[in-house]
Design a protein around this motif. Structure first.
Motif, PDB file in Angstrom:
ATOM      1  N   ASN A 130     -12.959  10.449  26.528  1.00  0.00           N
ATOM      2  CA  ASN A 130     -12.474  11.807  26.302  1.00  0.00           C
ATOM      3  C   ASN A 130     -10.975  11.806  25.997  1.00  0.00           C
ATOM      4  O   ASN A 130     -10.518  12.376  24.999  1.00  0.00           O
ATOM      5  CB  ASN A 130     -12.769  12.661  27.544  1.00  0.00           C
ATOM      6  N   ASP A 202     -16.507  19.092  25.065  1.00  0.00           N
ATOM      7  CA  ASP A 202     -16.230  20.394  25.678  1.00  0.00           C
ATOM      8  C   ASP A 202     -17.530  21.038  26.174  1.00  0.00           C
ATOM      9  O   ASP A 202     -17.578  21.633  27.256  1.00  0.00           O
ATOM     10  CB  ASP A 202     -15.531  21.306  24.665  1.00  0.00           C
ATOM     11  N   LYS A 205     -18.575  19.227  29.326  1.00  0.00           N
ATOM     12  CA  LYS A 205     -17.740  19.582  30.466  1.00  0.00           C
ATOM     13  C   LYS A 205     -18.053  21.000  30.964  1.00  0.00           C
ATOM     14  O   LYS A 205     -18.007  21.262  32.167  1.00  0.00           O
ATOM     15  CB  LYS A 205     -16.253  19.457  30.092  1.00  0.00           C
ATOM     16  N   GLN A 208     -21.035  20.697  33.047  1.00  0.00           N
ATOM     17  CA  GLN A 208     -20.680  20.100  34.337  1.00  0.00           C
ATOM     18  C   GLN A 208     -20.051  21.135  35.259  1.00  0.00           C
ATOM     19  O   GLN A 208     -20.370  21.184  36.455  1.00  0.00           O
ATOM     20  CB  GLN A 208     -19.701  18.939  34.131  1.00  0.00           C
ATOM     21  N   ARG A 209     -19.170  21.980  34.697  1.00  0.00           N
ATOM     22  CA  ARG A 209     -18.521  22.993  35.522  1.00  0.00           C
ATOM     23  C   ARG A 209     -19.537  24.013  36.052  1.00  0.00           C
ATOM     24  O   ARG A 209     -19.419  24.479  37.179  1.00  0.00           O
ATOM     25  CB  ARG A 209     -17.414  23.700  34.725  1.00  0.00           C
ATOM     26  N   ASP A 251      -6.470  12.333  32.346  1.00  0.00           N
ATOM     27  CA  ASP A 251      -7.770  12.968  32.540  1.00  0.00           C
ATOM     28  C   ASP A 251      -7.748  13.824  33.798  1.00  0.00           C
ATOM     29  O   ASP A 251      -7.215  13.410  34.821  1.00  0.00           O
ATOM     30  CB  ASP A 251      -8.870  11.911  32.668  1.00  0.00           C
ATOM     31  N   SER A 286     -10.064  20.755  26.165  1.00  0.00           N
ATOM     32  CA  SER A 286     -11.157  20.571  27.122  1.00  0.00           C
ATOM     33  C   SER A 286     -10.639  20.140  28.485  1.00  0.00           C
ATOM     34  O   SER A 286     -11.206  20.498  29.517  1.00  0.00           O
ATOM     35  CB  SER A 286     -12.162  19.541  26.589  1.00  0.00           C
ATOM     36  N   THR A 287      -9.531  19.369  28.500  1.00  0.00           N
ATOM     37  CA  THR A 287      -8.933  18.977  29.773  1.00  0.00           C
ATOM     38  C   THR A 287      -8.260  20.168  30.444  1.00  0.00           C
ATOM     39  O   THR A 287      -8.398  20.379  31.645  1.00  0.00           O
ATOM     40  CB  THR A 287      -7.894  17.855  29.548  1.00  0.00           C
ATOM     41  N   GLU A 290      -9.829  23.255  32.764  1.00  0.00           N
ATOM     42  CA  GLU A 290      -9.846  23.290  34.231  1.00  0.00           C
ATOM     43  C   GLU A 290      -8.797  24.273  34.755  1.00  0.00           C
ATOM     44  O   GLU A 290      -8.994  24.913  35.781  1.00  0.00           O
ATOM     45  CB  GLU A 290      -9.584  21.891  34.805  1.00  0.00           C
TER      46      GLU A 290
END
Length: 423
Positions: A130, A202, A205, A208-209, A251, A286-287, A290
């Protein structure tokens, strides 16, 4: 074609160049160059000399004036004569393709700007697929308008046949221009591919979230090298990589933390910095999601840094760009063990400066300004960490009750103890 992601660390010598302008005084320029030197050291370079120039603004042709450029050139020549080769010259602002080409033609050494240096560090630090994809995309975006530099060795090869002969003749393009067009097309195709790959990342992720359950999300944000990863290790009792260098974390690391009866998610995010390249912010979307999706932000500040207030402004402005400035936030001053100050003499009537303010006075000032949302800790000495846990518990519990009022696992410890005693 040049590979952008793989970056080897070499102990090269470097010269730093900055400007003193009406918007950036000498003290500010020195501080920026200190940070630039830290960046260079992180990338593996050794800084041997600094050059500054007082001007109204950067030259569109060579960034610095002709006289200053000649001074730098003479210094490089002098060092070479003494068998001390200068590997690169690093400029504190982003250079245009034209500036870079002109400076390189004059100095005959590798030219970097702040943006390319940050990108190089990111390439060196990237570990996961990633992060590598995000860094590669940012590097290609940066290099695209600067491609002409890569093919200057082909300029002297003129066009093919016909009248005029030179590469400027209509219909008679030189191989350099042809190669440039091919390279540009390849890079554009690569950018498209990387964008598609990041969209897929993305999407993964986001899934995942969603699968993390009904837990409050807390994100550590702040300037680079303020101690976020060390705090993450203390609070989550995990081993997140922490180092006294810039951008040790690329990351986002997410850990489940349980304080008393309350579990929540804690995320350690990439640090911000002055003049953070726009391409990096875009590539690391995408990072940084969060941060956008966090319920509570813990803004970590290095109180021992002489200009921590400006660093706070840099982080707040970046959060605005990300659309996350209106989220609940705690201000966490770290490294109180490293804070130093100079006490004024009793007969000194000059105005008090920043370095004359004691830690106690600073605490009172910020506590009065921000109230209970401000804390002072030392992650290295573990000072006030238990108090931080208690404060986080109260804030997360309050957010949890608001967001998930019917969640089963949240219960009152006192009630449970009473039930056990009755049994």
């Amino acid at each position: 074609m040049k590979e952008f992601v793989i970056s080897e660390v070499k102990a090269e010598t470097a010269i730093l160049v900055g400007l003193i302008t009406q918007h950036q005084d000498e003290a500010k320029t020195k501080e920026y160059l200190d940070e630039l030197e830290f960046l260079a050291e992180t990338a593996g370079a050794v800084c041997v000399k600094r050059f500054t120039q007082r001007v109204a603004g950067p030259s569109q042709v060579t960034y610095v004036g002709k006289g200053k450029l000649e001074e730098i050139k003479q210094y490089i020549k002098q060092e070479e004569d003494n068998e001390r080769e200068i590997g690169m010259v690093i400029f504190d602002d982003e250079l245009s393709a034209k500036q870079m080409r002109n400076i390189e033609a004059e100095l005959k050494v590798k030219i970097l700007d702040r943006t390319s240096l940050i990108l190089d560090i990111f390439a060196m630090r990237a570990q996961t697929a990633n992060a590598k994809t995000q860094v590669e995309l940012a590097q290609y975006r940066y290099m695209l308008p600067r491609l002409t530099r890569l093919w200057t060795h082909l300029e002297r090869q003129g066009g093919g046949s016909g009248s005029g002969g030179g590469k400027g003749s209509v219909g008679l393009r030189g191989p350099g221009e042809t190669q440039l067009e091919m390279d540009r097309r390849i890079i554009l195709q690569r950018i498209t591919l990387l964008k598609q790959r990041l969209v897929e990342i993305d999407r993964q992720k986001t899934t995942q979230r969603k699968n993390r359950g009904r837990l409050i999300r807390v994100a550590l944000v702040g300037y680079t090298n303020v101690g976020k990863s060390t705090l993450m290790n203390l609070l989550s009792k995990s081993e997140v990589f922490a180092e006294n260098k810039l951008f040790a974390t690329l990351d986002t690391t997410v850990r489940k933390v349980v304080v008393d009866n309350l579990p929540f998610l804690l995320a350690d995010t990439v640090g911000f910095i002055r003049k953070l390249p726009t391409d990096l912010v875009d590539s690391f979307k995408s990072t940084l999601d969060e941060v956008r999706e966090a319920d509570l932000l813990v803004h970590v500040v290095d109180i021992s840094h002489p200009d921590f207030e400006e660093q706070i402004d840099v982080v707040n402005n970046t959060l605005k760009e990300l659309g996350a400035a209106d989220k609940p936030m705690m201000l966490l001053f770290n490294k109180i063990d490293a804070y130093t100050w100079v006490e004024k003499e009793a007969d000194d009537l000059t105005p008090m400066k920043k370095e004359n303010i004691s830690l106690e006075e600073l605490q009172k000032t910020w506590m009065a300004r921000s109230g209970e949302d401000t804390m002072f800790v030392s992650a290295r000495e573990k000072t006030n960490i238990n108090l931080l846990r208690d404060t986080l518990y109260k804030k997360v519990r309050q957010l949890h009750v608001q967001k998930y009022p019917y969640n089963d696992f949240l219960y009152d410890i006192e009630e449970e103890e009473e039930m056990k005693s009755e049994e």
